[in-house]
Design a protein around this motif. Structure first.
Motif, PDB file in Angstrom:
ATOM      1  N   LEU A 118     130.513 -22.075  56.131  1.00  0.00           N
ATOM      2  CA  LEU A 118     131.810 -22.859  56.395  1.00  0.00           C
ATOM      3  C   LEU A 118     133.056 -22.455  56.863  1.00  0.00           C
ATOM      4  O   LEU A 118     133.587 -21.214  56.366  1.00  0.00           O
ATOM      5  CB  LEU A 118     132.112 -23.633  55.019  1.00  0.00           C
ATOM      6  N   LYS A 119     133.941 -23.128  57.531  1.00  0.00           N
ATOM      7  CA  LYS A 119     135.094 -23.126  57.930  1.00  0.00           C
ATOM      8  C   LYS A 119     136.179 -22.855  56.485  1.00  0.00           C
ATOM      9  O   LYS A 119     135.607 -23.865  55.434  1.00  0.00           O
ATOM     10  CB  LYS A 119     135.834 -24.206  58.381  1.00  0.00           C
ATOM     11  N   ARG A 120     136.950 -21.836  56.321  1.00  0.00           N
ATOM     12  CA  ARG A 120     137.637 -21.634  55.119  1.00  0.00           C
ATOM     13  C   ARG A 120     138.777 -22.191  54.875  1.00  0.00           C
ATOM     14  O   ARG A 120     139.406 -22.444  54.027  1.00  0.00           O
ATOM     15  CB  ARG A 120     137.587 -20.067  54.779  1.00  0.00           C
ATOM     16  N   ASP A 121     139.383 -22.553  56.266  1.00  0.00           N
ATOM     17  CA  ASP A 121     140.864 -23.079  56.150  1.00  0.00           C
ATOM     18  C   ASP A 121     140.811 -24.469  55.383  1.00  0.00           C
ATOM     19  O   ASP A 121     140.213 -25.343  56.019  1.00  0.00           O
ATOM     20  CB  ASP A 121     141.296 -23.083  57.996  1.00  0.00           C
ATOM     21  N   ARG A 122     141.676 -24.528  54.588  1.00  0.00           N
ATOM     22  CA  ARG A 122     142.106 -25.770  54.027  1.00  0.00           C
ATOM     23  C   ARG A 122     140.762 -26.286  52.951  1.00  0.00           C
ATOM     24  O   ARG A 122     140.951 -27.398  52.594  1.00  0.00           O
ATOM     25  CB  ARG A 122     142.441 -27.076  54.977  1.00  0.00           C
ATOM     26  N   LEU A 123     139.885 -25.503  52.796  1.00  0.00           N
ATOM     27  CA  LEU A 123     138.684 -25.782  52.100  1.00  0.00           C
ATOM     28  C   LEU A 123     139.169 -25.842  50.439  1.00  0.00           C
ATOM     29  O   LEU A 123     139.900 -25.116  50.036  1.00  0.00           O
ATOM     30  CB  LEU A 123     137.544 -24.754  52.118  1.00  0.00           C
ATOM     31  N   LYS A 124     138.893 -27.225  49.803  1.00  0.00           N
ATOM     32  CA  LYS A 124     139.405 -27.053  48.510  1.00  0.00           C
ATOM     33  C   LYS A 124     138.252 -26.918  47.351  1.00  0.00           C
ATOM     34  O   LYS A 124     138.405 -26.735  46.276  1.00  0.00           O
ATOM     35  CB  LYS A 124     139.933 -28.474  48.311  1.00  0.00           C
ATOM     36  N   GLY A 125     136.820 -27.062  48.022  1.00  0.00           N
ATOM     37  CA  GLY A 125     135.649 -27.029  47.087  1.00  0.00           C
ATOM     38  C   GLY A 125     134.714 -27.942  47.746  1.00  0.00           C
ATOM     39  O   GLY A 125     134.606 -28.261  48.961  1.00  0.00           O
ATOM     40  N   GLY A 126     133.714 -28.383  46.852  1.00  0.00           N
ATOM     41  CA  GLY A 126     132.586 -29.042  47.513  1.00  0.00           C
ATOM     42  C   GLY A 126     131.701 -29.932  46.305  1.00  0.00           C
ATOM     43  O   GLY A 126     132.045 -29.802  45.014  1.00  0.00           O
ATOM     44  N   GLY A 127     131.066 -30.825  46.888  1.00  0.00           N
ATOM     45  CA  GLY A 127     129.980 -31.355  45.714  1.00  0.00           C
ATOM     46  C   GLY A 127     128.649 -31.273  46.487  1.00  0.00           C
ATOM     47  O   GLY A 127     128.299 -31.239  47.736  1.00  0.00           O
ATOM     48  N   LEU A 128     127.823 -30.836  45.455  1.00  0.00           N
ATOM     49  CA  LEU A 128     126.367 -30.666  45.768  1.00  0.00           C
ATOM     50  C   LEU A 128     125.502 -31.779  44.915  1.00  0.00           C
ATOM     51  O   LEU A 128     125.678 -32.213  43.837  1.00  0.00           O
ATOM     52  CB  LEU A 128     125.999 -29.373  45.257  1.00  0.00           C
ATOM     53  N   TYR A 129     124.927 -32.684  45.673  1.00  0.00           N
ATOM     54  CA  TYR A 129     124.056 -33.586  45.404  1.00  0.00           C
ATOM     55  C   TYR A 129     122.746 -33.493  46.127  1.00  0.00           C
ATOM     56  O   TYR A 129     122.559 -32.907  46.887  1.00  0.00           O
ATOM     57  CB  TYR A 129     124.831 -35.060  45.483  1.00  0.00           C
ATOM     58  N   VAL A 130     121.661 -34.429  45.651  1.00  0.00           N
ATOM     59  CA  VAL A 130     120.468 -34.618  46.283  1.00  0.00           C
ATOM     60  C   VAL A 130     120.358 -35.995  47.118  1.00  0.00           C
ATOM     61  O   VAL A 130     120.515 -36.951  46.726  1.00  0.00           O
ATOM     62  CB  VAL A 130     119.371 -34.436  45.105  1.00  0.00           C
ATOM     63  N   GLU A 131     119.817 -35.549  48.364  1.00  0.00           N
ATOM     64  CA  GLU A 131     119.471 -36.723  49.100  1.00  0.00           C
ATOM     65  C   GLU A 131     117.741 -36.410  49.350  1.00  0.00           C
ATOM     66  O   GLU A 131     117.283 -35.361  48.918  1.00  0.00           O
ATOM     67  CB  GLU A 131     119.955 -36.671  50.746  1.00  0.00           C
ATOM     68  N   TYR A 132     117.175 -37.147  50.226  1.00  0.00           N
ATOM     69  CA  TYR A 132     115.658 -37.262  50.485  1.00  0.00           C
ATOM     70  C   TYR A 132     115.436 -37.205  51.982  1.00  0.00           C
ATOM     71  O   TYR A 132     115.700 -38.007  52.664  1.00  0.00           O
ATOM     72  CB  TYR A 132     114.926 -38.217  49.639  1.00  0.00           C
ATOM     73  N   ARG A 133     114.706 -36.229  52.478  1.00  0.00           N
ATOM     74  CA  ARG A 133     114.405 -36.145  53.651  1.00  0.00           C
ATOM     75  C   ARG A 133     113.035 -36.893  53.985  1.00  0.00           C
ATOM     76  O   ARG A 133     112.255 -36.813  53.138  1.00  0.00           O
ATOM     77  CB  ARG A 133     114.345 -34.576  54.191  1.00  0.00           C
ATOM     78  N   THR A 134     112.744 -37.412  55.276  1.00  0.00           N
ATOM     79  CA  THR A 134     111.694 -37.878  55.603  1.00  0.00           C
ATOM     80  C   THR A 134     111.237 -37.659  57.024  1.00  0.00           C
ATOM     81  O   THR A 134     111.958 -37.199  57.768  1.00  0.00           O
ATOM     82  CB  THR A 134     111.585 -39.540  55.231  1.00  0.00           C
ATOM     83  N   ASP A 135     110.103 -38.261  57.543  1.00  0.00           N
ATOM     84  CA  ASP A 135     109.789 -38.335  58.885  1.00  0.00           C
ATOM     85  C   ASP A 135     109.490 -39.938  58.934  1.00  0.00           C
ATOM     86  O   ASP A 135     108.652 -40.376  58.627  1.00  0.00           O
ATOM     87  CB  ASP A 135     108.471 -37.787  59.083  1.00  0.00           C
ATOM     88  N   ASP A 136     110.651 -40.536  59.695  1.00  0.00           N
ATOM     89  CA  ASP A 136     110.727 -41.937  59.876  1.00  0.00           C
ATOM     90  C   ASP A 136     109.511 -42.753  60.597  1.00  0.00           C
ATOM     91  O   ASP A 136     109.023 -43.529  60.012  1.00  0.00           O
ATOM     92  CB  ASP A 136     112.109 -42.422  60.433  1.00  0.00           C
ATOM     93  N   ALA A 137     109.164 -41.910  61.627  1.00  0.00           N
ATOM     94  CA  ALA A 137     107.852 -42.333  62.485  1.00  0.00           C
ATOM     95  C   ALA A 137     106.684 -42.404  61.743  1.00  0.00           C
ATOM     96  O   ALA A 137     105.997 -43.307  61.775  1.00  0.00           O
ATOM     97  CB  ALA A 137     108.047 -41.772  63.824  1.00  0.00           C
TER      98      ALA A 137
END
Length: 566
Positions: free
Chosen positions: A152-171
């Motif tokens: 990640l770019k470090r300039d002006r970085l304050k923090g982050g949020g880690l959460y869960v999404e779900y990947r799929t194959d739409d076709a």
């Protein structure tokens, strides 16, 4: 009736020989969901799709089953709650295609999301979406965020949020839902285009359908006709003479694929671009894909393409966020472009338009469903099928049960008595290796077909097995049980090779054409035409037009209406 390429004509003839309860125009995720819901309730259902199943928007998304964090920012609380619940249902019913994936939201000073707003927003997102406790968001300090993602770019970085999404194959998800609908009695045919509506005293009674393979025309009659054609719904409303009031606003979304070692992110990320939009990077095996753009689109909807400007925009966005990566145009291995059929709202830009669906009911009786999200397809289907059930009750006095598709396991997601799908997946991998399938191929089949991999195993000869024998069994399954009509269907939508393994698509193209010619009984002229279609598909990925308008003046994509229907 089998869901086979060789059964297409028989299915059309069968549908033409009776009056259906419901005829659905459109074989994308929405049409597939409607067919499943209606067939499970006991209706006589037919589906016609002018190209291949899922070939439009339903194979060109970001391939996430997600609640849409930015919709919460837009005040779409109900939408976030609904799609969160739908995500959980899909994870349960299609475990072979819905895969949890950690997502990092880096937070920068002056960015779209502030640290406090992100913390509260992700908490509300988890709460509304009903996220399990073990998958709920974790807020990270600046140093923790850097450790989580060193690129990640470090300039002006304050923090982050880690959460869960779900990947799929739409076709694949679209296809497996359609296969599940067929297993419950629906009849579905690809490469069958609705050309004309049929009326009786002003009331819509059917559709004249042109079969793009045989060249024959069929009149299909139904008590209810649903227009679920995605970006093409307004074309059908115009054909019905009912295009009035709200209309579609099409936007184009583009995704790029690069090798994972050129963008080796530790997990998926959702980040700000220099112009204030948000973009995903998502690792997937040996590749990472990037998307998406969101630009107004007013050109030929049959052939949206990635342009040089689209590519350069996404590369700039990634290089700004991951400055040490320095991606170049030559790093792009493949790409795709799709159209979002949004509902136009005065004064709003593309990214501000709601992703909510809307139903239009024309004076002739045509029911149109437009808008919506991949994740919300099941609720969209429920809404439409409830309307169909009401019409059938009023006209014919017949009653149907309510929606139960939240309890229907999608084809490929069966556990065969195991409590956990992952345990069953390991067992299927072991079975494949015992049959002589190399682990890499068996794993790819399991990731693609889920439990239906067993249907491919059944077509294998005795070991030792050659690569051609493995591919032949896979193609036999695709033709006989997934209505694979053309070689490009197999390379693009049945396997995803032209999206995620273009080198494999190129290496196997000639073998795929030859094996499909054996299965489909093509003569020399048809085999040559199929070979040309494959060559043009691959060339369209290798060569980018300067602009969308250039497509209408120059070379057409191999998946345009002329190529796929004649």
């Amino acid at each position: 009736m089998k869901f086979s390429a060789s059964s297409r004509l028989a299915v059309l003839q069968e549908m033409a020989g009776e009056t259906l309860d419901l005829l659905v125009i459109g074989g994308g995720i929405t049409g597939a969901g409607i067919a499943l819901d209606a067939s499970v309730r006991g209706m006589k259902v037919g589906v016609v799709e002018k190209a291949d199943f899922g070939s439009g928007t339903s194979s060109r998304s970001t391939k996430l089953i997600h609640g849409g964090l930015r919709y919460l920012k837009q005040g779409e609380v109900k939408l976030v709650r609904e799609v969160g619940r739908e995500r959980a249902i899909l994870y349960k019913n299609a475990p072979h295609l819905v895969i949890p994936a950690p997502m990092l939201l880096p937070i920068y000073q002056g960015g779209t999301y502030g640290y406090l707003a992100s913390s509260v927003g992700l908490y509300l997102y988890d709460l509304l979406a009903g996220v399990e406790r073990t998958e709920r968001r974790k807020m990270l300090s600046r140093d923790e965020t850097i450790r989580q993602e060193p690129l990640l770019k470090r300039d002006r970085l304050k923090g982050g949020g880690l959460y869960v999404e779900y990947r799929t194959d739409d076709a694949r998800l679209t296809l497996d839902i359609m296969k599940t609908a067929v297993a419950h009695g629906a009849r579905a045919v690809n490469y069958a285009e609705a050309r004309q509506f049929l009326y009786d005293n002003g009331r819509l009674t059917g559709v004249r359908v042109a079969d793009g393979v045989s060249g024959r025309t069929f009149d299909l009659y139904a008590t209810c006709v649903v227009n679920a054609a995605g970006p093409w719904v307004d074309e059908l409303r115009r054909l019905d003479g009912s295009l009035a009031g709200k209309r579609l606003y099409l936007t184009k979304g583009v995704h790029l694929v690069v090798a994972y070692d050129r963008l080796p992110v530790a997990q998926s990320a959702y980040f700000d671009t220099p112009d204030g939009r948000m973009v995903f990077v998502i690792p997937r095996g040996t590749i990472t894909y990037i998307g998406t753009t969101d630009t107004p689109y007013r050109h030929d909807i049959d052939q949206p393409r990635t342009t040089v400007a689209d590519r350069d925009y996404l590369l700039r966005a990634v290089n700004a966020m991951f400055p040490d990566v320095r991606l170049k145009p030559r790093d792009v291995l493949s790409h795709w472009a799709g159209l979002r059929p949004l509902i136009y709202e005065e004064g709003k830009g593309p990214s501000e338009l709601s992703r909510k669906d809307e139903v239009f009911h024309s004076p002739s009786g045509l029911i149109t469903i437009a808008g919506g999200k991949l994740t919300g397809f099941r609720k969209m289907a429920e809404k439409v099928v409830d309307l169909v059930a009401q019409t059938l009750r009023e006209r014919e006095g017949r009653s149907f049960p309510g929606c139960t598709t939240d309890r229907i396991v999608i084809s490929g997601g069966e556990r065969h008595g195991r409590e956990r799908y992952e345990d069953w997946k390991r067992e299927m991998l072991r079975l494949g290796v015992e049959k002589g399938v190399d682990r890499e191929t068996a794993q790819e089949w399991l990731d693609t077909y889920g439990t239906n991999t067993l249907r491919i195993y059944d077509r294998l000869p005795e070991p030792p097995l050659t690569p051609e024998q493995l591919l032949r069994a896979q193609i036999q399954y695709a033709v006989e049980e997934e209505m694979t009509v053309h070689a490009v269907d197999f390379l693009r939508l049945r396997t995803g090779w032209t999206y995620f393994q273009l080198h494999k698509a190129e290496e196997q193209a000639e073998r795929v054409v030859r094996l499909m010619a054996d299965e489909r009984k093509w003569d020399a002229a048809e085999t040559a035409r199929q070979r040309e279609m494959v060559a043009r598909l691959i060339a369209s990925i290798r060569q980018l037009p300067e602009s969308d308008a250039a497509l209408e003046e120059g070379t057409r994509c191999p998946l345009d209406r002329e190529s796929r229907c004649n």
